[in-house]
Design an enzyme around this catalytic site. Structure first.
Site, PDB file in Angstrom:
ATOM      1  N   CYS A   8       0.355   0.025   2.021  1.00 23.70           N
ATOM      2  CA  CYS A   8       0.699  -1.294   1.479  1.00 23.70           C
ATOM      3  C   CYS A   8       0.829  -1.168  -0.032  1.00 23.70           C
ATOM      4  O   CYS A   8       0.785  -0.059  -0.573  1.00 23.70           O
ATOM      5  CB  CYS A   8      -0.301  -2.372   1.890  1.00 23.70           C
ATOM      6  SG  CYS A   8      -1.928  -2.267   1.133  1.00 23.70           S
ATOM      7  N   ARG A  14      -4.285  -4.986   3.173  1.00 27.25           N
ATOM      8  CA  ARG A  14      -3.649  -4.757   4.468  1.00 27.25           C
ATOM      9  C   ARG A  14      -3.779  -3.331   4.995  1.00 27.25           C
ATOM     10  O   ARG A  14      -4.158  -3.130   6.155  1.00 27.25           O
ATOM     11  CB  ARG A  14      -2.178  -5.167   4.414  1.00 27.25           C
ATOM     12  CG  ARG A  14      -1.991  -6.646   4.181  1.00 27.25           C
ATOM     13  CD  ARG A  14      -0.534  -7.015   4.027  1.00 27.25           C
ATOM     14  NE  ARG A  14       0.013  -6.429   2.802  1.00 27.25           N
ATOM     15  CZ  ARG A  14       1.290  -6.421   2.483  1.00 27.25           C
ATOM     16  NH1 ARG A  14       2.176  -6.954   3.312  1.00 27.25           N
ATOM     17  NH2 ARG A  14       1.705  -5.897   1.351  1.00 27.25           N
ATOM     18  N   ASP A 127       0.730 -11.080   3.818  1.00 30.88           N
ATOM     19  CA  ASP A 127      -0.010 -10.539   2.671  1.00 30.88           C
ATOM     20  C   ASP A 127      -1.053 -11.538   2.207  1.00 30.88           C
ATOM     21  O   ASP A 127      -0.726 -12.556   1.591  1.00 30.88           O
ATOM     22  CB  ASP A 127       0.947 -10.207   1.532  1.00 30.88           C
ATOM     23  CG  ASP A 127       0.274  -9.404   0.430  1.00 30.88           C
ATOM     24  OD1 ASP A 127      -0.975  -9.378   0.374  1.00 30.88           O
ATOM     25  OD2 ASP A 127       0.997  -8.805  -0.376  1.00 30.88           O
TER      26      ASP A 127
END
Length: 155
Positions: A8, A14, A127
């Site tokens: 990420c 994440r 996100d």
């Protein structure tokens, strides 16, 4: 042995969530010894003087709510040399995929994929840095990791 690198932007939300959720999934299935699972960032924003920041507290808490510890994990940056070390590079969104291509160069072996491309719904992993909805991100990551693991085991 299957070697997976989750990626990420900053490697504090994440991708570490995906790393530790996938580690937990393979451990529960009794196949952990068949996998190497890691995560990294496409940026250096969370890395200072060579030391990465730890997993962002709300992401860490989301993992802990599942009984999963990410103790000791710190952000690291993806490197071009990683391409030969891993079988799969799994990005969380389209920008990650573009940046992975920039960092890793061409993808002649077709190793770069987006996590949610394995799941029914597709799209990007939400996100939480921007949304604040770490539970939604956890659900996306769980769904994507289950689908990815099923894909790997059915190959």
């Amino acid at each position: 042995m299957k070697k997976i690198m989750f990626v990420c932007h900053g490697n504090i939300c994440r991708s570490p969530m995906a790393e530790f959720i996938m580690r937990d999934m393979v451990r529960r299935r009794g196949i952990a010894e068949d996998f190497v699972i890691a995560s990294s960032a496409t940026s250096t924003e969370e890395i200072w003087n060579g030391v990465g920041n730890p997993v962002y507290p709300p992401a860490r808490e989301e993992l802990l709510s599942m009984g999963i510890s990410c103790e000791g994990k710190r952000a690291v940056q993806l490197k071009k040399s990683d391409y030969d070390k891993y079988d799969l590079f799994i990005g969380m969104d389209s920008m990650n995929i573009r940046n992975m291509h920039r960092i890793l160069g061409n993808d002649p072996q077709g190793k770069i994929h987006k996590l949610m491309d394995y799941a029914v719904k597709g799209g990007d992993v939400a996100d939480p840095w921007y949304t604040g909805n770490f539970d939604v991100t956890r659900r996306d990551v769980c769904e994507g990791c289950e689908a990815l693991l099923d894909h790997i085991l059915n190959e």
